[in-house]
Design an enzyme around this catalytic site. Structure first.
Site, PDB file in Angstrom:
ATOM      1  N   GLU A 100     -33.324   0.542  17.774  1.00 31.38           N
ATOM      2  CA  GLU A 100     -34.335   0.380  16.722  1.00 31.38           C
ATOM      3  C   GLU A 100     -35.333  -0.721  17.083  1.00 31.38           C
ATOM      4  O   GLU A 100     -36.526  -0.615  16.747  1.00 31.38           O
ATOM      5  CB  GLU A 100     -33.644   0.083  15.389  1.00 31.38           C
ATOM      6  CG  GLU A 100     -32.968   1.334  14.807  1.00 31.38           C
ATOM      7  CD  GLU A 100     -32.240   1.065  13.510  1.00 31.38           C
ATOM      8  OE1 GLU A 100     -32.564   1.714  12.509  1.00 31.38           O
ATOM      9  OE2 GLU A 100     -31.334   0.205  13.503  1.00 31.38           O
ATOM     10  N   GLU A 120     -24.912   5.196  14.281  1.00 30.89           N
ATOM     11  CA  GLU A 120     -24.474   4.602  13.018  1.00 30.89           C
ATOM     12  C   GLU A 120     -23.596   5.518  12.177  1.00 30.89           C
ATOM     13  O   GLU A 120     -22.671   5.056  11.491  1.00 30.89           O
ATOM     14  CB  GLU A 120     -25.699   4.160  12.198  1.00 30.89           C
ATOM     15  CG  GLU A 120     -26.373   2.900  12.692  1.00 30.89           C
ATOM     16  CD  GLU A 120     -27.382   3.120  13.800  1.00 30.89           C
ATOM     17  OE1 GLU A 120     -28.107   2.181  14.152  1.00 30.89           O
ATOM     18  OE2 GLU A 120     -27.446   4.257  14.322  1.00 30.89           O
TER      19      GLU A 120
END
Length: 688
Positions: A100, A120
């Site tokens: 990210e 995730e």
């Protein structure tokens, strides 16, 4: 310092440095803010972000997830970073929050072969720092939906083809520094790119895949909601929604359970390093028995480079063993895992011999014959005579006493159990059974072998069934009690499928063969055992009805061309057993079935832990997760025990015990922990 800043003219090099894999915790976030402040103050025209060592950043520090979030928050840092002329020089693995960070940079240059991903969902959450909103703007809805909902890793080369990275270079930092100003200026950050085109068909397809791959899990579906919303919402609104969902999920029971599993697996993988002596480097192996299990073990050992000799009793058995091995190599070709040439070479590598007269001086010998103490002792007597005293001797027994199997063997310190699960080359679990004489060097070597095989290894002491099969026996016994009191096999199976088990207990018995469990019950003479509530139904299935499961087309279920159906005569047999026992049958709902079955697993797990058969509660969870189809997102039975609460479980078992004292009693460890206000997690933590 977790973040280093180096100014070179108008360029600022920011290096993440929290070894070994540069996880992103509070100190790193504070360091990033300070680095961006310094870059702003210096008026730099280019920021290059990279990682120290062999990683870019392997994600957020999941140890923080059990505490309230502390500022500065990564999403806020990345919103600021995205407005700056930044390049991610991805020198190594970039996962989760690490990727990210890279997505928030204007450009991304990766080293060849590095692994990237947004995993995730495998921890029960969604990307929480822009992944579900920025990635679709780079690669479109379909690719982003697949990558995020599956949580899979991909290489830099795949990322280049998809448009996630802009270039691949052996020295990404040097490439980022050398990039012409015009080239950097021409690239739009994700925030300035158009929203992706909506793709409801791709979202629906990803939902269906996630429903199968991650049945019962919330996070993949929430992630897909967010990816779909990226086509409709302005980026700030999409980011805000993503952050809210991330925080909501990370507080939930599924995320807590999956974090528990993550740390338990990490501890298991590190087990070999905790012995006082290093593992031996095993290069040659003998496997005795060429059936399904033995062939699978031999195939797996060959796959990690050991020279394997497989022993059988005669020419016919040797031919069957060669056929079993050949099928495994042929299947690898069909699955695209090996070329025909590699398959042929593999078949030729494994030597299949009859008898023990000309065995090589192997480093390890593993027995995989059927469960008979006398037969296994004969095998090890032969191996003891044929191999040097330095050879590790391992039995693959599922239930039998390892100490009795090896009684009289020379150098007993090199003997232990290696309980593989079928198919041995696929199943990740390996129970490593320490005999009374097993040395640390032997245990360390077994754990080292497990690591090379990429298996989750759990140490267990000697008892009937060790960890997994002992709990399985207790689970089945309580399910049988429910049968005679009023439930039916298909009701029990449906309830446990609803709980998340891969299969119900009666469908599993049909798959493995009712005669297998029957033989084990006969060995233990349960019919005449004292202090145990004997339920005759399973024995009568074999003795009276001759129903053995899949192998005969008839077990608890009937098997034909369509879906299995309730077995003919099974309900009548169960009801007759209830009448003979003087039991008035009653209805069981799914919740009561689930509660009793789970409590039985927890009960036996507590006794196993108290007896020292398992070293840690988390090890018991790993065995049930990787060997017996317990749902990963529930964390395992011992994790469930802490979630339910130990005082609640103590009172529940006490209630069961009043009605059925032969089946239930409060485990002493449960009583102690409940009185002291401690949890199983506390016990594991105290044990190190």
């Amino acid at each position: 310092m977790p973040v280093h800043t180096l100014f070179q003219g108008s360029l600022c090099l920011i290096t993440l440095d929290t070894p070994p894999v540069n996880v992103i915790g509070l100190e790193t976030r504070v360091g990033l803010v300070e680095a961006l402040d310094a870059a702003d103050a210096a008026g730099v025209q280019r920021i290059v972000i990279t990682g120290a060592g062999s990683a870019f950043a392997a994600g957020s520090d999941t140890r923080e997830f059990d505490s309230p979030p502390l500022a500065p928050h990564l999403p806020d840092i990345l919103n600021r970073l995205e407005r700056l002329p930044s390049i991610a020089a991805i020198n190594g693995v970039a996962l989760g929050g690490g990727l990210e960070i890279a997505l928030a940079c204007r450009m991304r240059i990766a080293a060849p072969g590095v692994a990237l991903g947004l995993p995730e969902v495998t921890l029960g959450v969604v990307p929480g720092a822009g992944g579900t909103q920025r990635l679709p703007r780079l690669v479109g809805i379909a690719s982003a939906a697949a990558l995020i909902s599956e949580g899979r890793r991909f290489t830099a080369e795949e990322a280049l083809r998809m448009g996630i990275v802009d270039a691949i270079d052996a020295d990404p930092v040097a490439a980022a520094k050398a990039l012409p100003e015009a080239a950097l200026a021409d690239v739009l950050p994700a925030s300035a790119r158009p929203a992706p085109v909506a793709d409801p068909e791709a979202i629906a397809a990803a939902r269906a895949r996630a429903g199968k791959r991650a049945k019962g899990q919330f996070a993949p579906q929430v992630a897909l909601d967010l990816v779909a919303a990226s086509a409709e919402l302005p980026l700030p609104e999409g980011l805000a929604r993503e952050r809210a969902q991330f925080l909501n999920l990370r507080r939930g029971p599924q995320a807590r359970a999956l974090r528990h599993v993550f740390f338990a697996e990490r501890a298991a993988l590190a087990r070999a390093k905790r012995f006082s002596v290093p593992p031996r480097d095993l290069k040659t192996a003998v496997v005795v028995g060429g059936g399904t299990m033995g062939a699978g073990i031999a195939y797996a050992l060959d796959g990690i480079g050991l020279a394997v000799t497989l022993v059988e009793t005669g020419t016919e058995a040797a031919a069957r063993a060669e056929a079993n091995l050949g099928k495994l190599f042929d299947d690898a070709v069909k699955r695209g895992k090996a070329s025909p040439e590699a398959s042929a070479q593999g078949k030729a590598r494994i030597a299949v011999v009859t008898g023990y007269d000309a065995l090589p001086a192997a480093d390890i010998a593993i027995e995989a014959v059927f469960e008979d103490l006398a037969v296994k002792r004969e095998v090890f007597a032969a191996l003891d005579a044929a191999l040097p005293e330095t050879a590790i001797l391992a039995t693959n027994t599922s239930y039998l006493d390892v100490n009795e199997i090896f009684a009289g063997t020379r150098a007993p310190e090199r003997c232990l159990g290696l309980h593989f699960f079928s198919p041995a080359h696929v199943m990740k679990l390996l129970e490593i059974i320490r005999a009374g004489t097993t040395s640390d060097e032997t245990l360390a070597s077994a754990f080292g072998l497990a690591a090379k095989l990429r298996k989750i290894a759990v140490e267990a002491g000697v008892c009937d069934g060790f960890i997994g099969n002992r709990i399985l026996t207790r689970y089945r016994q309580i399910c049988d009690v429910m049968l005679i009191e009023g439930a039916l096999p298909w009701q029990v199976d449906a309830a446990m499928l609803g709980f998340g088990m891969a299969m119900g207990p009666y469908a599993v018995q049909d798959l493995s063969g009712l005669d297998i469990a029957y033989a084990n019950r006969q060995r233990k003479n349960l019919r005449n055992a004292q202090g145990l509530r004997y339920i005759p139904v399973a024995d009568r299935m074999v003795e009276d009805l001759g129903r053995l499961g899949h192998k005969t087309g008839a077990g608890w279920y009937d098997y034909g061309e369509g879906a299995p159906t309730p077995g003919a005569g099974v309900q009548a047999l169960i009801e007759a057993a209830s009448r003979e026992a003087g039991i008035t049958r009653r209805a069981f709902d799914a919740e009561e079935i689930r509660q009793r079955a789970l409590t039985a697993m927890i009960d036996e797990g507590l006794r196993i832990l108290d007896e020292g058969i398992a070293r840690r509660a988390a090890d018991i969870d790993l065995v049930l997760l990787h060997g017996y189809g317990f749902p990963r997102w529930r964390g395992g039975p011992m994790c469930e025990a802490d979630r339910i609460g130990l005082p609640v479980l103590r009172d529940r078992i006490a209630t069961y015990a009043k009605a059925d004292p032969l089946s239930w009693s409060v485990p002493p460890l449960l009583q102690r922990l409940a009185e002291e206000g401690r949890s199983l997690a506390d016990l594991d933590h105290e044990g190190g």
